[in-house]
Scaffold this active site. Sequence first.
Site, short mmCIF file in Angstrom:
data_model
loop_
_atom_site.label_atom_id
_atom_site.label_comp_id
_atom_site.label_asym_id
_atom_site.label_seq_id
_atom_site.Cartn_x
_atom_site.Cartn_y
_atom_site.Cartn_z
N LEU A 67 82.18 11.92 17.74
CA LEU A 67 80.73 11.63 17.78
C LEU A 67 80.41 10.39 18.62
O LEU A 67 79.27 10.19 19.00
CB LEU A 67 80.18 11.42 16.36
N LYS A 97 86.17 6.03 5.90
CA LYS A 97 85.72 5.92 4.51
C LYS A 97 86.60 5.08 3.59
O LYS A 97 86.46 5.16 2.37
CB LYS A 97 85.58 7.32 3.93
N SER A 137 76.93 7.04 -0.14
CA SER A 137 77.95 6.75 -1.15
C SER A 137 77.41 5.84 -2.24
O SER A 137 76.59 4.96 -1.99
CB SER A 137 79.12 6.05 -0.46
N TYR A 161 82.48 -0.96 4.82
CA TYR A 161 82.25 0.49 4.70
C TYR A 161 80.88 0.74 4.06
O TYR A 161 80.06 1.51 4.58
CB TYR A 161 83.37 1.11 3.87
N LYS A 165 77.13 2.43 5.46
CA LYS A 165 76.37 3.50 4.78
C LYS A 165 74.92 3.04 4.55
O LYS A 165 73.98 3.78 4.79
CB LYS A 165 77.03 3.87 3.44
N TYR A 190 77.35 10.01 -2.95
CA TYR A 190 78.46 10.57 -3.72
C TYR A 190 79.03 9.55 -4.68
O TYR A 190 79.23 8.40 -4.32
CB TYR A 190 79.63 10.99 -2.82
N PHE A 191 79.43 10.02 -5.85
CA PHE A 191 80.22 9.20 -6.75
C PHE A 191 81.70 9.49 -6.44
O PHE A 191 82.06 9.42 -5.28
CB PHE A 191 79.72 9.40 -8.20
N ASN A 192 82.56 9.81 -7.38
CA ASN A 192 83.99 9.90 -7.02
C ASN A 192 84.49 11.34 -7.02
O ASN A 192 84.91 11.84 -8.07
CB ASN A 192 84.83 9.06 -8.00
N ASN A 211 94.70 5.05 -1.07
CA ASN A 211 94.12 3.90 -1.78
C ASN A 211 93.43 4.32 -3.06
O ASN A 211 93.26 3.53 -3.96
CB ASN A 211 93.03 3.24 -0.92
N ASN A 212 93.00 5.56 -3.09
CA ASN A 212 92.15 5.99 -4.21
C ASN A 212 92.99 6.50 -5.37
O ASN A 212 94.11 6.97 -5.20
CB ASN A 212 91.16 7.06 -3.76
N ARG A 306 91.58 -5.51 -8.85
CA ARG A 306 91.47 -5.36 -7.39
C ARG A 306 90.19 -6.08 -6.94
O ARG A 306 89.15 -5.92 -7.57
CB ARG A 306 91.40 -3.88 -7.05
#
Length: 353
Positions: A67, A97, A137, A161, A165, A190-192, A211-212, A306
Amino acid sequence: MQNLLVTGGCGYIGSHTALLLLEKGYTVYIIDSNCNSNPFVINKLKKIIMKKDKQLAKNLIFFKGDLRKKKDIERIFEYSKHNNKIIEAVVHLAGFKSVNESMKYPLMYWDSNLIGTINLLKVMQKYLCYNLIFSSSATIYSCLENKLIDENFPIKPINPYGNTKRCIETLLEDIYKSEKAKWKIINLRYFNPIGAHHSGDIGEDPNGIPNNLFPLILQVASSKLRELKIFGNNWDTRDGTCIRDYIHILDLANAHIAAFEYLSKTKSQIINFNIGTGKGTSVLELINTFKNVNKIKLPYSFTSRREGDQKYIVADNSRALSTLNWKPLKSLEDMCRDGWKWQLKNPNGYIDN
Ligand code: UFG
């Protein structure tokens, strides 16, 4: 409207969304640079869709493109015009993301997410396409209490990040205001999303060590990692671990179909929707559900918090429930079962295929 462009359509959310759109009989153009995804997803999508109806597979058209290069976007719009299947709406998911990565490489994030979106909007205007669903997000919200987050909650991202957004949402607001009669824009916050398609043929395929939480659970469950490190057990929550709103990827993908169908019949506007289940699950609760459903061991230990984590991020999804023809249908057990099925079928992601 019948023809859509999905940017980032080879990614985790994009592939599931594209599949559901195809199943509904829409023509789906995908543009993806594959810098963070695998083009093999396209074959997988075709395979799944052909089982349902061979004809539908012809409605999937993939262009490799970035893009950040306006020409790449123009090429696909031009193609759609020549084939008399002009793109009428865009589901814009392409972008970086990872929160951690964005803190290390903010320029890369601003460049990809912002410049990519600006180019896309320019090309959409050129080809008179004014319908957009944007992947925003929950990371843009700041939530200090154990309270459900509605769309009017303070917007205060704490990492690059999230800043990109928020900034894109502001840009979209400006674009909408400049031509109010034309634009229809939906920001899906979005949530998770976790889990995978129930076939186990498509799912999340992170690059390197994820990471998630959920992809990490999959790696620990399959013994690729020794144990899971839980970030903190002294949060002010029911079991001391952080709470999130986990939503099955297919429920999230379905929200795009509902948003698109809402766009098709509504007046021009810009509107935000939280896409979550409205139910909070702690890290420990997710781990225990995964263990019980899949009858598997999942070693973990606690470590320090974290940086930048928030204790409680759960959606008030009532606007989406009352406005869109949508509600999440899948349980936490479904998310754990389907995610594990994807991992078992594709232990190394798309690479093996
Ligand atoms: N967690 C651990 N150990 C890990 C990884 C995560 O305990 O190794 C915990 C986190 O502390 C958090 C929960 O698991 O409490 C979920 O963490 P994730 O990193 O999976 O997800 P986040 O909620 O932090 O962030 C994610 C995405 C963002 C997105 C946001 C939306 O990474 O891009 O959800 O709420 F914006």
